[in-house]
Design an enzyme around this catalytic site. Structure first.
Site, PDB file in Angstrom:
ATOM      1  N   CYS A 139       5.495   4.884  -4.849  1.00 40.66           N
ATOM      2  CA  CYS A 139       5.832   4.860  -6.273  1.00 40.66           C
ATOM      3  C   CYS A 139       4.534   5.018  -7.063  1.00 40.66           C
ATOM      4  O   CYS A 139       3.434   4.964  -6.488  1.00 40.66           O
ATOM      5  CB  CYS A 139       6.535   3.548  -6.620  1.00 40.66           C
ATOM      6  SG  CYS A 139       5.440   2.105  -6.610  1.00 40.66           S
ATOM      7  N   GLU A 153       3.071  -1.025   0.660  1.00 41.83           N
ATOM      8  CA  GLU A 153       1.759  -0.405   0.507  1.00 41.83           C
ATOM      9  C   GLU A 153       0.754  -1.366  -0.116  1.00 41.83           C
ATOM     10  O   GLU A 153      -0.386  -1.475   0.333  1.00 41.83           O
ATOM     11  CB  GLU A 153       1.838   0.838  -0.395  1.00 41.83           C
ATOM     12  CG  GLU A 153       2.780   1.908   0.092  1.00 41.83           C
ATOM     13  CD  GLU A 153       4.151   1.816  -0.569  1.00 41.83           C
ATOM     14  OE1 GLU A 153       4.767   0.734  -0.536  1.00 41.83           O
ATOM     15  OE2 GLU A 153       4.602   2.828  -1.108  1.00 41.83           O
ATOM     16  N   CYS A 186       1.981   2.159  -6.377  1.00 43.24           N
ATOM     17  CA  CYS A 186       1.343   2.205  -5.060  1.00 43.24           C
ATOM     18  C   CYS A 186       0.427   3.418  -4.914  1.00 43.24           C
ATOM     19  O   CYS A 186      -0.619   3.338  -4.266  1.00 43.24           O
ATOM     20  CB  CYS A 186       2.404   2.182  -3.974  1.00 43.24           C
ATOM     21  SG  CYS A 186       3.302   0.606  -3.921  1.00 43.24           S
TER      22      CYS A 186
END
Length: 143
Positions: free
Chosen positions: A77, A49, A80
């Protein structure tokens, strides 16, 4: 999601955790795509990402991606998710849910935090079984 899956498969072949990400504009044109490069670059922030968002912004010559969609094979996560917020993407689409490390529907729930300045639309579970199977197979082969 198909392009993100292609990048995730390529990441797995390189020995990376199989996560792929694609950034598209409002017309659906691909601006950038990437797979994880954490191991290759010895960079814990080289998530798919992050790489795709940076490349899309750089390619456009501006920091915000307000009309864009970030499509990724795994729930982002917290790092990101925060990046998607900072880039002001319109929508985040992801495949597999990540109860352990996710930052959107699990864990930190970045977009729901009072400190989040921009919360994109979120669509989770797109081709979830396929995305999750790719991850399970990768980790099963490593054990």
């Amino acid at each position: 999601m198909e392009l993100a899956l292609e990048d995730a498969r390529a990441a797995a072949e390189r020995g990376e955790v199989p996560v792929g990400a694609v950034v598209t504009d409002a017309a659906g044109v691909v601006l950038a795509r990437a797979g994880n490069l954490v191991e290759a670059g010895q960079d814990p922030a080289a998530h798919a990402e992050m790489l795709a968002l940076r490349a899309a912004a750089r390619g456009r010559g501006r920091k915000y991606l307000a009309d864009c969609v970030l499509t990724v094979t795994l729930e982002p996560c917290p790092m990101c998710a925060q990046a998607a917020s900072l880039y002001r993407v319109k929508r985040v689409v992801f495949g597999a849910y990540d109860p352990k490390g996710g930052g959107v529907e699990h864990g930190a729930r970045v977009f729901a935090a009072a400190s989040c300045h921009h919360a994109p639309e979120v669509v989770g579970g797109v081709r979830e079984a396929e995305c999750a199977a790719l991850l399970r197979a990768f980790f099963a082969a490593r054990r």
